[in-house]
Design a protein around this motif. Sequence first.
Motif: not given
Length: 250
Positions: A131-154
């Motif tokens: 309730p007071q907040g949270g954290v991303v323990s394991e990031q989603p498998p997205f990738r953003f690097s040097d203009g490359e955008v990869i988004i796997p929708i699970i």
Amino acid sequence: MSRDRAVSDVLGFVIVFSLVAATVGIVSVSGIGILQDARNAEQLNNAERAFDVLADNMADIHQEGAPSRSTEIKLDNARLEVRDPIEINVTGVNPTGTNPSVSYSSTPIMYEGRSDTAIVYEGGAVFRDAPQGGVVSEQPPFRFSDGEVIIPIIQTQQMGNTTSISGGTVRVRAERAVREPLPEFVQREADYDALIVNITSPRYRLWRRYLEDDADATCKITRPETVQCRIDDPKRLAVTRTLINFEFET
């Protein structure tokens, strides 16, 4: 004189005994509370590690093409639940004015114990939600690097009738149903000015934080529990969808 001394000894004994009894009582009460808090914290940490394994096993399915995987999660006094689906939408902003869009729902898996903190797997990510907040323990498998955008929708989807289970050890069995690229969003040289990602989830704030930090996206809240993030000028683009069916087994 000896009578006075005897009375003093009795009073002294009563006072010392009372202090000792009070101290033992206070320590017992507070000590039990501390032990319970420590036990709850350790159970939550163990659950988080189990969900990291769950995310890795799911990744074997949507990244490596494994047909199925099973993950064991020890519950003790906690429970595992299927929650209401979240929504993931991806829209391309095209200079010609035609803006293709895809939307998929994904069913979260949530661990809830004695504390008010939950561990949640959704959309390929693991969140430690409180309730007071949270954290991303394991990031989603997205990738953003040097203009490359990869988004796997699970897209996780429950099979079977068990939506909540508690106690003992539970096995989450998952199997691949569909794995496909989305043709309008697979481009070696992207012709979109921007990509708009909308995520509707109770954990929208954590999604926002991740996308702003990792994708350098510009995000805003558009409606309750919905975050909209704009990723400008993608150079290369790949958006895929993997449908994974799962069920709880004891």
